[in-house]
Motif scaffolding. Structure first.
Motif, PDB file in Angstrom:
ATOM      1  N   LEU A 261      49.374 105.627 108.055  1.00 37.58           N
ATOM      2  CA  LEU A 261      48.525 106.413 108.951  1.00 37.58           C
ATOM      3  C   LEU A 261      47.091 105.907 108.959  1.00 37.58           C
ATOM      4  O   LEU A 261      46.473 105.789 110.023  1.00 37.58           O
ATOM      5  N   ILE A 262      46.555 105.574 107.789  1.00 42.64           N
ATOM      6  CA  ILE A 262      45.169 105.116 107.720  1.00 42.64           C
ATOM      7  C   ILE A 262      45.018 103.786 108.438  1.00 42.64           C
ATOM      8  O   ILE A 262      44.058 103.565 109.182  1.00 42.64           O
ATOM      9  N   GLU A 264      46.797 102.727 110.915  1.00 35.52           N
ATOM     10  CA  GLU A 264      46.869 102.963 112.362  1.00 35.52           C
ATOM     11  C   GLU A 264      45.535 103.468 112.903  1.00 35.52           C
ATOM     12  O   GLU A 264      45.077 103.017 113.960  1.00 35.52           O
ATOM     13  N   CYS A 265      44.902 104.392 112.198  1.00 33.43           N
ATOM     14  CA  CYS A 265      43.609 104.918 112.650  1.00 33.43           C
ATOM     15  C   CYS A 265      42.555 103.814 112.700  1.00 33.43           C
ATOM     16  O   CYS A 265      41.739 103.758 113.632  1.00 33.43           O
ATOM     17  N   GLU A 268      43.278 101.577 115.733  1.00 35.25           N
ATOM     18  CA  GLU A 268      42.892 102.243 116.975  1.00 35.25           C
ATOM     19  C   GLU A 268      41.376 102.181 117.189  1.00 35.25           C
ATOM     20  O   GLU A 268      40.914 101.974 118.309  1.00 35.25           O
ATOM     21  N   LYS A 269      40.615 102.341 116.130  1.00 36.40           N
ATOM     22  CA  LYS A 269      39.156 102.309 116.250  1.00 36.40           C
ATOM     23  C   LYS A 269      38.658 100.911 116.620  1.00 36.40           C
ATOM     24  O   LYS A 269      37.708 100.747 117.393  1.00 36.40           O
ATOM     25  N   ASP A 286      52.111  99.867 115.224  1.00 35.14           N
ATOM     26  CA  ASP A 286      51.697  99.789 113.821  1.00 35.14           C
ATOM     27  C   ASP A 286      52.876  99.897 112.869  1.00 35.14           C
ATOM     28  O   ASP A 286      52.687  99.891 111.656  1.00 35.14           O
ATOM     29  N   ARG A 416      44.909 113.233 110.753  1.00 36.64           N
ATOM     30  CA  ARG A 416      44.354 112.202 111.635  1.00 36.64           C
ATOM     31  C   ARG A 416      42.898 112.513 111.982  1.00 36.64           C
ATOM     32  O   ARG A 416      42.059 111.613 112.058  1.00 36.64           O
ATOM     33  N   ARG A 417      42.607 113.785 112.186  1.00 34.75           N
ATOM     34  CA  ARG A 417      41.234 114.181 112.501  1.00 34.75           C
ATOM     35  C   ARG A 417      40.314 113.896 111.317  1.00 34.75           C
ATOM     36  O   ARG A 417      39.196 113.407 111.496  1.00 34.75           O
ATOM     37  N   VAL A 419      40.715 111.601 108.998  1.00 42.25           N
ATOM     38  CA  VAL A 419      40.529 110.150 108.888  1.00 42.25           C
ATOM     39  C   VAL A 419      39.600 109.649 109.984  1.00 42.25           C
ATOM     40  O   VAL A 419      38.724 108.803 109.745  1.00 42.25           O
ATOM     41  N   SER A 420      39.762 110.182 111.204  1.00 41.58           N
ATOM     42  CA  SER A 420      38.890 109.757 112.311  1.00 41.58           C
ATOM     43  C   SER A 420      37.435 110.127 112.046  1.00 41.58           C
ATOM     44  O   SER A 420      36.513 109.355 112.343  1.00 41.58           O
ATOM     45  N   GLN A 435      40.600  98.707 104.844  1.00 36.14           N
ATOM     46  CA  GLN A 435      41.309  99.921 104.478  1.00 36.14           C
ATOM     47  C   GLN A 435      40.888 100.407 103.089  1.00 36.14           C
ATOM     48  O   GLN A 435      40.789 101.618 102.851  1.00 36.14           O
TER      49      GLN A 435
END
Length: 539
Positions: A261-262, A264-265, A268-269, A286, A416-417, A419-420, A435
Motif C-alpha cells: 500500500l505504501i 502504491e501511494c 501515485e504521488k 502496483d 490511504r488517507r 499515508v497521503s 519508501q
C-alpha cells in the motif's frame, strides 16, 4: 447423404452431452435454493464415508513406500478418493464436521510426520493439492470432468469413440464421393471448405480423446453404479500422463501476488500525467508476482501440520483457523521470556475486522522491516517471509476484496488517507521519495492507523532476538492467511482455478488434506460432562 447423416448424429450426441453436463453441474449449487439447503443438511454421512476411504488410502500410501521418493501414481489415486470431499468443502457445501470414524485421520497424519525425509512432507502435500485442484478445475469448467466424475472413462469413452468414428467415417465417405466425381459440377471452393470443416471436426475429436487419456481422470472410479474401479488399462496408460504432466512440473504458476500500500501511494504521488492515465486504465499496476519459496511452503505447512495433529476438540478450538484471534501468535510469544513480557493488548491481535488487522499488521511489518538490519540467516529468512506474506495478504484484502466488507473498505480508505497526508509533508516536497523515509516518518506516530501501528512496532522491537521477532511476525501472517483460506467465498477460489488456483486456495486444500475440517476424538469422552462442546457437533 451418408456423411450428412453421420455428422448430424455426432453433433446431436455432442450437444446432448453438453446440455446434460450443464444440467448436472448446476444441480444443488444455486445459492439459497432449497435443494442446496437440503444437500448441506444431509452431507455429513457421505462426506465422512468418503473421508474415511481417503485418509485410509493416504495412510496406506505413506506406509507402503520406501519413503525416499514421491509415489506419483499413488498420489493420483489418493486424490481420486478425496474428490467429493474437496468439492464439498471448496464450494462451501460442507460445514466443519464431528469425526466419529476412529483414528484414521490421526494415523495418516502420524505417518506423514514420521517420514524419514522431512522435506517430503510438504512436497507430498503440495503435489496432492495441485492434482486435486486440477481435477476440481476439470469438473467445474470442462465437459469431460463432469462426465468422468458422474460416469466412468469406460462409459464416457463410448460416446467419444462413437462421435470420432462417425466424424472419421463422414470424412472418408466424402472423400470417396469426391474421387467418384459426384462433385464435378459443384463449386470447388465449397468442396474445399467442406474438407476443412470435416478435417477440423476429426482433429477436435482426437484432441478431446488425448486430453482425457492424458489427464488424471482415467484413474478415478467415478460414481457409476456399474463400474467401481478406474479404467482397466490405467496403469499402462499412466506413462502417457507422466509425459504430459511430469512429477517435477508444477500444475500451477507457483506464484503469489505482492501489493504494498505504501509503495502504491508513493508511485501515485510521483506519477506524471501520462503514467497517471495508464494507471487509471489498468495498463500500469502496483501488483507484482513472485515465486512461492520452498522455505515459505515448509513454514506454512509446518504450522498447519501442528493444527492437524491436534486430536482433542478443546485443543483444536484453541488452535482454530476458522476464526482469527491471534491465538497462534500468542502461543509463539508465550514460548520465550521476552515474548511473555510483551504487552499483547498493544499488538492488535484480536478485536475488530480481519481487514483492520491486516492493514494494521501491514504497517507494523513495514516499520519493523525498516527499523532493523538483520544479517542472521534465520532472522533474514523469516523477515523476507513475513514481508512476502504481508504483501500477499494485503493483495487479497485490498485488491481482491476478500473478507473486506464496508467496514474494511472504510478502514482501507482511512489508512490511504493517513499515508497521503504523510506524503504531503514538506520533508517529501522535493526529490525522489524513498519508501524507507516514509515508513520511518510514519513510525513517529503520524495519523490514527500509523500511531497504533507505531506503538505495536515499538513494543515488538523490545524483543532483542531478531530471529524470534520475525518468526512471531511470520506466524501472525500465516494465521491470517489460513483464516482467509477457510473463510473467503467459494467463488473466489473457483474463478482462479484456470491458472491452477491462488496460493490461498492451495492453503485451503492443505487444511483438508490434514483433516482440519474434521473435529475428532476427546468429544466422546469429555463432551458428556462439558456442554461447551455439544453445540459443535453439527450446525
Amino acid at each position: 447423404m451418408a456423411p450428412m447423416v453421420l455428422m448430424f448424429i455426432a453433433g446431436t450426441i455432442k450437444y446432448a452431452e453438453r446440455i446434460w453436463a450443464l444440467m448436472v453441474a448446476g444441480i444443488s449449487i444455486t445459492p439459497g435454493s432449497s435443494s442446496m439447503s437440503d444437500y448441506v443438511l444431509n452431507v455429513e454421512s457421505s462426506v465422512l464415508d468418503d473421508a474415511e476411504s481417503y485418509f485410509q488410502r493416504l495412510h496406506d500410501l505413506l506406509s507402503s513406500e520406501s519413503q525416499d521418493k514421491i509415489d506419483y501414481e499413488g498420489l493420483v489415486e489418493v486424490a481420486g478418493k478425496g474428490m467429493r470431499i474437496w468439492l464439498n468443502f471448496l464450494t462451501d457445501m460442507a460445514p466443519f464436521l464431528m469425526w466419529n470414524k476412529g483414528d484414521t485421520i490421526d494415523r495418516a497424519i502420524r505417518k506423514l510426520r514420521g517420514l524419514r525425509k522431512p522435506e517430503l512432507r510438504h512436497q507430498i502435500a503440495y503435489k496432492l493439492a495441485e492434482i486435486q485442484l486440477s481435477l476440481v478445475y476439470d469438473f467445474m469448467y470442462t465437459k469431460y470432468g463432469v462426465l468422468q466424475y458422474h460416469l466412468n472413462l469406460v462409459y464416457s469413452g463410448i460416446e467419444r469413440l462413437v462421435t470420432f468414428g462417425a466424424t472419421s467415417a463422414a470424412l472418408v465417405l466424402f472423400l470417396k464421393a469426391d474421387l467418384d466425381g459426384q462433385f464435378a459440377y459443384d463449386v470447388r471452393a465449397d468442396v474445399k471448405v467442406s474438407y476443412v470443416l470435416l478435417a477440423g471436426a476429426v482433429a477436435l475429436d482426437l484432441t478431446s480423446i488425448f486430453m482425457v487419456i492424458s489427464s488424471y481422470w482415467p484413474y478415478l472410479p467415478g460414481r457409476s453404479p456399474f463400474v467401481k474401479i478406474g479404467f482397466p488399462g490405467k496403469r499402462a496408460m499412466f506413462n502417457l500422463t507422466k509425459l504430459v504432466h511430469p512429477l517435477g512440473k508444477g500444475l500451477w504458476s507457483g506464484q503469489m501476488a505482492q501489493y504494498n500500500l505504501i509503495s502504491e501511494c508513493i508511485n501515485e504521488k510521483q506519477a506524471n500525467l501520462f503514467v497517471w492515465v495508464l494507471r487509471k486504465v489498468g495498463l500500469v499496476s502496483d501488483v507484482k508476482h513472485i515465486k512461492v519459496s520452498p522455505d515459505l511452503k515448509e513454514f506454512l505447512f509446518g504450522k498447519l501440520l501442528d493444527i492437524g495433529a491436534t486430536k482433542h476438540v478443546h485443543h483444536y478450538w484453541k488452535w482454530d483457523c476458522s476464526t482469527f484471534r491471534g491465538q497462534w501468535a500468542r502461543s509463539t510469544l508465550e514460548e520465550t521470556a521476552e515474548g511473555r513480557s510483551i504487552d499483547q493488548s498493544i499488538l492488535n491481535l484480536e478485536g475488530g475486522t480481519i481487514a483492520s488487522a491486516v492493514l494494521m499488521w501491514h504497517m507494523i511489518t513495514e516499520m519493523c522491516f525498516y527499523n532493523t538490519t538483520d544479517d542472521h540467516c534465520s532472522s533474514t529468512l523469516h523477515r523476507d517471509m513475513s514481508r512476502q506474506l504481508s504483501n500477499y495478504v494485503m493483495y487479497l484484502v485490498g485488491k481482491c476484496g476478500v473478507k473486506n466488507g464496508s467496514d474494511g473498505r472504510f478502514e482501507y480508505g482511512k489508512l490511504r488517507r493517513d499515508v497521503s497526508k504523510a506524503l504531503a509533508h514538506k520533508r517529501f516536497s522535493g526529490g525522489r521519495l524513498e519508501q524507507k523515509k516514509v515508513i520511518l516518518y510514519a513510525y513517529e506516530g503520524r495519523g490514527v492507523f500509523t500511531s497504533r501501528a507505531s506503538a505495536a512496532a515499538k513494543e515488538l522491537l523490545k524483543i532483542t532476538s531478531s530471529a524470534e521477532r520475525w518468526e512471531f511476525i511470520a506466524t501472525v501472517w500465516t494465521e491470517m492467511l489460513c483464516f482467509l483460506a477457510q473463510n473467503c467465498e467459494a467463488a473466489f477460489h473457483i474463478k482462479n482455478l484456470s491458472t491452477g488456483g491462488e496460493f490461498v486456495t492451495h492453503v485451503r486444500i492443505l487444511s483438508i488434506i490434514l483433516g482440519i475440517p474434521f473435529l475428532r476424538e476427546a468429544w466422546q469422552a469429555q463432551a458428556r460432562d462439558d456442554t461447551e462442546y455439544s453445540d459443535f457437533v453439527m450446525f
